[in-house]
Design a protein around this motif. Structure first.
Motif, short mmCIF file in Angstrom:
data_model
loop_
_atom_site.label_atom_id
_atom_site.label_comp_id
_atom_site.label_asym_id
_atom_site.label_seq_id
_atom_site.Cartn_x
_atom_site.Cartn_y
_atom_site.Cartn_z
N GLU A 42 0.83 -1.20 0.00
CA GLU A 42 0.00 0.00 0.00
C GLU A 42 0.87 1.26 0.00
N ARG A 104 -0.58 -5.50 9.80
CA ARG A 104 -0.75 -4.55 8.70
C ARG A 104 -0.02 -3.25 9.01
N HIS A 108 3.07 -1.25 7.16
CA HIS A 108 3.06 0.17 6.81
C HIS A 108 4.30 0.86 7.37
N LYS A 120 2.56 5.06 11.26
CA LYS A 120 1.12 4.90 11.44
C LYS A 120 0.93 4.25 12.80
N HIS A 126 -8.21 1.59 10.19
CA HIS A 126 -9.65 1.32 10.30
C HIS A 126 -9.93 -0.16 10.35
N HIS B 164 -13.14 2.25 2.21
CA HIS B 164 -13.14 2.63 3.62
C HIS B 164 -11.75 2.49 4.23
N ASP B 166 -7.46 1.67 4.43
CA ASP B 166 -6.27 2.21 3.76
C ASP B 166 -5.79 1.17 2.76
N ASP B 183 -9.17 6.19 -0.87
CA ASP B 183 -9.41 5.36 0.32
C ASP B 183 -9.47 6.19 1.60
N GLU B 184 -9.52 5.50 2.72
CA GLU B 184 -9.62 6.11 4.05
C GLU B 184 -10.82 7.05 4.16
N THR B 186 -13.77 7.49 6.01
CA THR B 186 -14.28 6.93 7.27
C THR B 186 -15.78 6.66 7.25
#
Lengths: 127, 616
Positions: A42, A104, A108, A120, A126, B164, B166, B183-184, B186
């Motif tokens: 990512e 994850r 990152h 992060k 999320h 939604h 990352d 993305d992200e 919320t």
């Protein structure tokens, strides 16, 4: 810093090791490894995965950092505990470490260590 | 020879100067000391702070407290300031028409236009239709990519993705046809489905071009001129982003409204004028100049400015135990500022920079119970306590001990709550106290950077910045590098740091060094440079700063690493010699009043001595 293809790559193609973060694991849970690689991808940072015979997450991470051309290594022990290390840091002071659940975010942060942007935090994700 | 200590009780610090004064008024300065003021300046609560600072000064001089002949205290009139800040604009999104935020890593690049459809609804889409896929929470990136690829194979044109988690690059890397992925987001569940939408992601290092341009949006959605007019604020809100989503809902709108801030009424000795708060700081200060000297200020009840002034009055009356309607505002300083505020109705925690006005107000209260304070001090210290002259006179006398100064001399005292100036003239000093100083700067830094942490804002005000470039070195704001033996902590990695004397503290924002430095310097400029010129103008003969000879900058904020330079630069334009004071050649911009008290005492003593020895 666009991501090329992630994951394993034949090392030493054209006599040179392509820049990559090295992930050393000990029979690591494939789900944990997948999450770590996803975090790296990512952020657009390539990674090479290798299996190790023994050692804890921190030792593996430190050893991985030493062989990584980017100086960043990730270690995963049999329990899925993950550690992110930098080649220039003291052996006993890793950049980040966490349980399997934080894989994850660890991915990152290994990438962010390479591209030099702030880490992060687990609570920011999320997932 | 007699041992005296001059004590200056200030708003925040109490300073002392221990001196031996000879019979003919000759002075031998021994030591200076500094401590916190206990309680409100000029009240009996000051006693413990004074006793402590006197003790420290004597200890530093190696003198026995029993030898102390007298303590000299200034005439302390509490000058207190309060401040308030109110936003005067507000951005509201209704019916979720846009997502404009900067995720660290959006995926793909380009512009996609289509109808929004939930990921689960993708299999039901007809071949040939153009859709924007909305991937909710809990959908794995591989499943998302597989689902989108399956739809594409069926002939559905998936032109963009909103996600939604990352996950943007993870999804984009697995798509057969590359499309922009944002993305992200919320609150992805609140993205309206079945509506026409556009997703745009710019290449790395670029910002979006189409959705930040009102005609770009008009082209995408085929809008008529009237609809284009309505959508204009959306385009404006998206300027500077790397990615954005605009959803066109029938009733959707983004409003950019001005909050009725109210009218500020400034009551001068001669006239009275009103000014609208949202006219901005320049207009307010201009009106103030026309009614000066200010007797009081009032805000329209029920409006923001009314609330601001009410808060200032409440704080003042609480501090000074005066009735609320007895509090008179004697100066105000209005400063234009902006506040990053979460957009009402945003889907991804978007912020908008809203305009705001900060208002500092200064209240001069009645003279404190000095006699009572002196009496308590006498009891506590067991020596004579003399109440000295007017504070401004004493500060001028102290400032004159700065090497290289001469009359006519003006002082500029940069404190925490107020900016004061005084000039010596034939018949004593002429002085002013203006609202706005260090505390206001701290507040501006806090709100403009969206820190919500006054302690950190105070550190940013006082100390230089750096960026952690590796685990072993930092790049200072002036471009030089500093290296360390021990690795820096992980939470400092790649962050902007403030280099306090208690160590490096990371600043948890996305602002770069340049931005933070700019906010810091601009806040200091808007408060201190503006106030320095305002203050000098009011004390200078004929209101012309050119008529001042020497300007000596004093006070806690004069110790700042850049404020004195900013003021020197601004004052230099008037051909005046200006610099930071160095009281007694050793104390820097501190201790002026305490030193002035001793100088004044010694001079009085010399006069008395001469009078006694005049040969008849």
């Amino acid at each position: 810093m666009r991501c090329t293809s992630p994951g394993d790559r034949p090392a030493g193609r054209a006599g040179r090791i392509p820049p990559a973060v090295v992930l050393l694991h000990r029979h690591g849970d494939p789900r944990v490894l997948r999450e770590i690689l996803a975090g790296l991808e990512e952020e657009g940072v390539p990674c090479r995965t290798e299996e190790a015979a023994d050692g804890g997450a921190r030792e593996l991470a430190f050893a991985a950092a030493q062989v990584s051309s980017l100086g960043v290594g990730v270690g995963v022990d049999a329990m899925g505990n993950t550690c992110v290390h930098h080649a220039k840091l003291p052996r006993d002071a890793p950049a980040a470490a966490g349980p399997a659940g934080s894989a994850r975010v660890m991915g990152h942060n290994a990438a962010r260590l390479v591209v030099r942007i702030p880490f992060k935090r687990q609570e920011d994700s999320h997932a | 020879m007699s041992l005296v200590v001059g004590v200056d009780i200030g708003n925040s610090t109490t300073e002392a100067c221990a001196t031996l004064v000879g019979e003919h008024g000759e002075m031998t300065f021994l030591s200076g000391a500094l401590g916190g003021t206990t309680g409100v300046k000029g009240t009996v609560e000051n006693v413990s702070g004074v006793v402590e600072v006197v003790r420290r000064a004597l200890a530093a001089a190696g003198r026995d407290p029993a030898d102390l002949a007298a303590v000299l205290v200034n005439e302390a009139t509490p000058v207190i300031s309060g401040l308030a800040m109110e936003t005067i604009t507000e951005t509201i999104i209704t019916e979720s028409t846009m997502i404009g935020h900067n995720p660290d890593t959006p995926g793909g690049a380009g512009l996609g236009v289509g109808t929004t459809v939930a990921f689960a609804g993708l299999p039901d889409c007809a071949a040939g239709s153009a859709v924007i896929c909305v991937v909710g929470a809990g959908v794995d990136f591989e499943d998302a990519a597989a689902g989108i690829n399956a739809a594409t194979l069926r002939g559905v044109r998936v032109t963009g993705v909103v996600a939604h988690a990352d996950d943007a690059n993870l999804i984009a890397n697995r798509l057969r046809e590359p499309v922009p992925v944002v993305d992200e987001v919320t609150l992805v569940d609140r993205v309206p489905l079945g509506m026409r939408a556009a997703v745009e992601v710019a290449e790395q290092g670029r910002t979006i071009r189409t959705l930040s341009n009102v005609y770009g949006i008009a082209t995408v959605f085929e809008l008529d001129p009237e609809q284009t007019r309505l959508i204009a604020p959306v385009a404006r809100a998206l300027v500077g982003n790397r990615s954005a989503v605009v959803v066109r809902t029938p009733a959707g709108d983004i409003a950019d409204r001005r909050i009725p801030a109210g009218t500020l009424t400034l009551i001068g000795e001669q006239t009275k004028r009103s000014v609208e708060m949202d006219a901005g700081a320049a207009e307010i200060m201009d009106t103030l100049r026309r009614v000066r000297p200010l007797v009081d200020a009032a805000g329209e009840p029920g409006t923001h400015v009314g609330g601001m002034l009410a808060r200032v009055r409440d704080t003042m009356s609480e501090l000074t135990e005066m009735p609320v309607d007895g509090v008179r505002i004697q100066d105000v300083l209005a400063v234009d500022t902006f506040v990053p505020q979460r957009i009402t109705g945003g889907l991804a925690g978007e912020f908008a920079l809203e305009s705001a006005v900060a208002l500092a107000a200064m209240v001069r209260t009645s003279k404190g119970p000095m006699e009572l304070l002196a009496e308590r001090l006498r009891a506590a210290l067991g020596c004579e306590v003399l109440i000295g002259g007017v504070e401004a006179d004493m500060a001028l006398l102290g400032a004159l001990t700065t090497p290289g100064t001469d009359r006519p001399l003006a002082i500029l005292d940069l404190g925490g709550g107020s900016t004061d100036a005084a000039v010596s003239s034939g018949d004593g000093a002429h002085s002013v106290h203006l609202a706005g100083a260090g505390d206001l700067v701290t507040n501006l830094i806090d709100s403009e950077l969206g820190l919500d942490n006054l302690e950190l804002a105070e550190e940013i005000k006082k100390f230089p910045l750096a960026k952690a470039e590796s685990f072993f070195h930092i790049r200072m704001e002036d471009g030089t590098a500093r290296f360390f033996q021990e690795p820096l902590p992980a939470d400092a990695f790649a962050r902007v740091l403030v280099l306090t004397d208690a160590g490096m503290h990371p600043i948890p924002t996305r602002h770069g060094v340049e931005k933070i430095r700019e906010v810091r310097r601009s806040a200091k400029h808007r408060v201190f440079v503006v106030n320095a010129l305002r203050a000098l103008e009011q004390v200078a003969p004929g209101g012309d700063i050119r008529h001042l000879g020497f300007v000596v900058v004093l006070g806690g904020s004069a110790l700042d690493f850049e404020i004195p330079d900013m003021i020197s630069e601004a004052v230099a334009a008037f051909g005046v010699v200006s610099g930071t004071g160095n009281v007694r050649g050793t104390e820097g911009p501190r201790n002026a009043v305490a030193t002035g008290l001793v100088v004044s005492h010694a001079a009085a003593r010399a006069v008395m001595e001469r009078a006694l020895h005049i040969p008849r």
